[in-house]
Design an enzyme around this catalytic site. Sequence first.
Site, short mmCIF file in Angstrom:
data_model
loop_
_atom_site.label_atom_id
_atom_site.label_comp_id
_atom_site.label_asym_id
_atom_site.label_seq_id
_atom_site.Cartn_x
_atom_site.Cartn_y
_atom_site.Cartn_z
N HIS A 1 0.81 -1.22 0.00
CA HIS A 1 0.00 0.00 0.00
C HIS A 1 0.85 1.27 0.00
O HIS A 1 0.34 2.35 -0.30
CB HIS A 1 -0.92 0.03 1.23
CG HIS A 1 -2.00 -0.99 1.20
ND1 HIS A 1 -1.78 -2.31 1.50
CD2 HIS A 1 -3.33 -0.90 0.92
CE1 HIS A 1 -2.91 -2.98 1.41
NE2 HIS A 1 -3.86 -2.15 1.05
N LYS B 1 11.88 14.68 4.32
CA LYS B 1 10.47 14.39 4.56
C LYS B 1 9.84 15.52 5.36
O LYS B 1 10.37 15.94 6.38
CB LYS B 1 10.29 13.08 5.33
CG LYS B 1 10.97 11.87 4.70
CD LYS B 1 10.58 10.58 5.40
CE LYS B 1 10.81 10.60 6.90
NZ LYS B 1 12.22 10.66 7.28
N ASP C 1 -24.10 -8.65 6.31
CA ASP C 1 -24.89 -8.56 5.09
C ASP C 1 -24.38 -9.58 4.07
O ASP C 1 -23.51 -10.41 4.36
CB ASP C 1 -24.88 -7.13 4.53
CG ASP C 1 -23.48 -6.65 4.17
OD1 ASP C 1 -22.55 -7.49 4.09
OD2 ASP C 1 -23.31 -5.43 3.95
#
Length: 528
Positions: A152, A230, A332
């Site tokens: 990711h 950064k 569900d």
Amino acid sequence: MKLNLKASGVARQLTTLAKTVAALSVLTACASSNTATVSSAMSKANGVFLESQTKITNGALHFDGKKLNHNTFEKPSLGPEYDYFFGKNISAHGDAVKPYKHYVFMTWYKGGKEQRNVMLSRFNTKTGVVKTIQFPHRHTGFRGNPLVGESHNTIGLAVSPKNGTIHMVYDMHAYVDDDESGRFKGRFVDDFFRYSFSVPGAADVPDDEFTLEKFVKDTSEVSQGTDDFKHLTMTGNLEDKDNFSALTYPKFYKSKEGELLHYMRWGGNNNGAYYFNKYDAEKQVWTRFTPFNHKDQETHGNAYNWGLYGQMKYINGKLRVGFQQRSANNNDRYKYQNGVYYAYSDHPDGLGDWKNVDGENMTWPLVDSDEIKIFEPGDYIDHQEPNSVHIVGGFDWTVTENEDLHFITHVRSTNTKRSDYKEVSIHAFKPANAKDFTVTTDFTGADSIYTSGDSIFIIGLKNGYPFVEKAKGGTNEFEVVYQQTSGVKFDHGTIHIENGKAYYYLMEKGAGNSLPLHLQVIDLGVSR
């Protein structure tokens, strides 16, 4: 809005591959040249052809070990193989390739397992030179463990046409400030968001001047040292740091006027929101993030929390959102995602005036996703048991310059061994002047759908070789217009389309956790 259904049990037949093939020489920035073979008759007839292929590096990071889970991730391999969580791909993955003038910029992580540096390459199409900058930061790994790869943690990339600045957001997956008792065990204190940017004009410098020195160091009170590039926020103000917490999946877009927009997902898989912000080139700073929808929807009156799996895109002068929902209701029918949802804004920066597909005003920020729901792919499988319908992957959407709207999705039975197993690929589309959607299962499926001009494209790999399918916008009449048949075989890639060209950034097939990357530029035969 109504749905016109065109279900078919027979997948569409692809156009027969061309009868004649011819070798095409391929431009490369490496010492050795590559050759690819494509269908010459097919390419000539449709105007689609391989313009160039360039090797970017011999050693980009890839995860070659075992896939770990929540029971095993704390015991990764200590050997040379690189175990991982989620997926194997981290280089040539995500928002990693962008053209700018006569340059193409690409981000990647350095291989192998012991390296992991953030890398930025610039290919100069005039000189043929690939120049690469190595940043000090190394891939963090899953939850801060560098021995476990995290797919990711992609590197989003943008170049501002207004001032030639380069922007990267990278290596994060919903990280937050926490302590030893938290999920991240205090590993990301004042380091949960990673943003790097250059001085103005850095994108245009001569090849020998494209160096790390063109990027701005963090000298704030949270700086990690003299080689820290950064930045914890994009606004330059540490008081805004909470606005940059718990974010994932950076993606940049550029308007026709050269404005940069950026969005990320805030939160987690079944309780999240899309956040977006804009770059002020004159002030050289980004705005704070603005939400498209609320997170923690139950606290705003919804019956359940939900997350988004899709994309925010800037197309035809409008900010738009298309996604599938992952509900926090675990009882569900749906194991993971469900539905197809879409909205757009008539405000140039997306700051209000949001509407559903029928042009009706919606609540903003959105709380109840049903306000913008188009249709339910799960209805194409009649299972009713909890978690019996599986919708993951195979979803994307696009809008042509004529405003033809297209969605693709894939649905199957969760249990692949059940006697009534079903699997369906779906293409839903609405031509610009049509009132209703046509939903068809006469579609072989794809991971992504793209547009250029008034055409739509499916671009991917078949047996390791790139292919292109094309259809007129507002139709389902795809045909194969390009198919490479020899040369370098690829494992995966990511695509950016601009000015009628597909910039296909690819990782070569191979063994180990340090593999070559290539850039293919494919002319899509679109008049411009």
